[in-house]
Motif scaffolding. Structure first.
Motif, PDB file in Angstrom:
ATOM      1  N   ALA A   8     -89.786  22.044 -36.514  1.00  0.00           N
ATOM      2  CA  ALA A   8     -89.046  22.403 -37.396  1.00  0.00           C
ATOM      3  C   ALA A   8     -88.858  22.346 -38.829  1.00  0.00           C
ATOM      4  O   ALA A   8     -88.940  22.602 -39.744  1.00  0.00           O
ATOM      5  CB  ALA A   8     -86.874  21.645 -37.440  1.00  0.00           C
ATOM      6  N   ALA A   9     -89.501  20.560 -38.781  1.00  0.00           N
ATOM      7  CA  ALA A   9     -90.783  21.152 -39.810  1.00  0.00           C
ATOM      8  C   ALA A   9     -91.553  21.386 -39.616  1.00  0.00           C
ATOM      9  O   ALA A   9     -91.576  21.701 -41.186  1.00  0.00           O
ATOM     10  CB  ALA A   9     -90.826  19.202 -39.773  1.00  0.00           C
ATOM     11  N   GLU A  10     -92.353  22.056 -39.407  1.00  0.00           N
ATOM     12  CA  GLU A  10     -93.261  22.520 -39.376  1.00  0.00           C
ATOM     13  C   GLU A  10     -92.812  24.183 -39.813  1.00  0.00           C
ATOM     14  O   GLU A  10     -93.156  24.813 -40.725  1.00  0.00           O
ATOM     15  CB  GLU A  10     -94.151  22.773 -37.830  1.00  0.00           C
ATOM     16  N   LYS A  11     -91.422  24.725 -39.152  1.00  0.00           N
ATOM     17  CA  LYS A  11     -91.239  25.642 -39.662  1.00  0.00           C
ATOM     18  C   LYS A  11     -90.920  25.623 -40.955  1.00  0.00           C
ATOM     19  O   LYS A  11     -91.054  26.827 -41.934  1.00  0.00           O
ATOM     20  CB  LYS A  11     -89.825  25.763 -38.996  1.00  0.00           C
ATOM     21  N   SER A  12     -89.930  25.016 -41.326  1.00  0.00           N
ATOM     22  CA  SER A  12     -89.682  24.888 -43.024  1.00  0.00           C
ATOM     23  C   SER A  12     -91.179  24.888 -43.629  1.00  0.00           C
ATOM     24  O   SER A  12     -91.125  25.412 -45.190  1.00  0.00           O
ATOM     25  CB  SER A  12     -88.690  23.428 -42.854  1.00  0.00           C
ATOM     26  N   ALA A  13     -92.374  24.034 -43.337  1.00  0.00           N
ATOM     27  CA  ALA A  13     -92.701  23.666 -44.060  1.00  0.00           C
ATOM     28  C   ALA A  13     -93.790  24.838 -44.272  1.00  0.00           C
ATOM     29  O   ALA A  13     -94.238  25.327 -45.650  1.00  0.00           O
ATOM     30  CB  ALA A  13     -94.293  22.567 -43.471  1.00  0.00           C
ATOM     31  N   GLY A  14     -93.230  26.244 -43.241  1.00  0.00           N
ATOM     32  CA  GLY A  14     -94.235  26.955 -43.618  1.00  0.00           C
ATOM     33  C   GLY A  14     -92.879  28.507 -44.495  1.00  0.00           C
ATOM     34  O   GLY A  14     -93.709  28.878 -45.679  1.00  0.00           O
ATOM     35  N   GLU A  15     -92.017  28.189 -44.132  1.00  0.00           N
ATOM     36  CA  GLU A  15     -91.016  28.632 -45.192  1.00  0.00           C
ATOM     37  C   GLU A  15     -91.329  28.714 -46.874  1.00  0.00           C
ATOM     38  O   GLU A  15     -91.641  28.710 -47.316  1.00  0.00           O
ATOM     39  CB  GLU A  15     -89.757  28.346 -44.718  1.00  0.00           C
TER      40      GLU A  15
END
Length: 140
Positions: A8-15
């Protein structure tokens, strides 16, 4: 759970990264458009200045031509006035000469008249003397 959190953190950082990239691209686009608009305005201003300079130059040239025309007209008028003055001076001289000649003639005529009158008077005196002498002789 940790994996899920990390995902989730990775996804958020990507966004976040995508969002930042999009914002940067939009800002760059805005900057590029502003620069283009500025260049266009500068070009237009330069054209206006060139036009204004051309107009000023043309007006100056026209004014110089008018001044030259006026100067020429003034010179011609001065020449005319000078010629008229000279002509008037000649007329005055001529009239003075004619007046002097007429005066001289009048004076001569007067002198001749006086001389004739004196001669006539002499003749009358002579004739009277003769008549008186003849009368006296006749009485004797």
């Amino acid at each position: 759970a940790a994996e899920q959190k990390a995902s989730a953190a990775e996804k958020s950082a990507g966004e976040e990264v995508s969002k930042a990239k999009a914002e940067a691209a939009a800002a760059e686009k805005k900057e590029s458009e502003a620069e283009h608009a500025m260049q266009q305005e500068a070009a237009e201003a330069k054209e206006e200045v060139t036009g204004a300079n051309k107009k000023a130059s043309a007006a100056e040239e026209a004014a110089e031509q008018e001044a030259a025309k006026a100067k020429s007209a003034a010179a011609a008028a001065e020449q005319k006035a000078s010629a008229a003055e000279k002509s008037a001076g000649e007329e005055v001289s001529k009239a003075k000469a004619e007046a002097a000649a007429a005066e001289k003639k009048e004076s001569e005529a007067e002198h001749a008249m006086q001389q004739e009158a004196a001669e006539a008077k002499e003749e009358v005196t002579g004739a009277n003397k003769k008549a008186s002498e003849a009368e006296e002789a006749a009485e004797q």
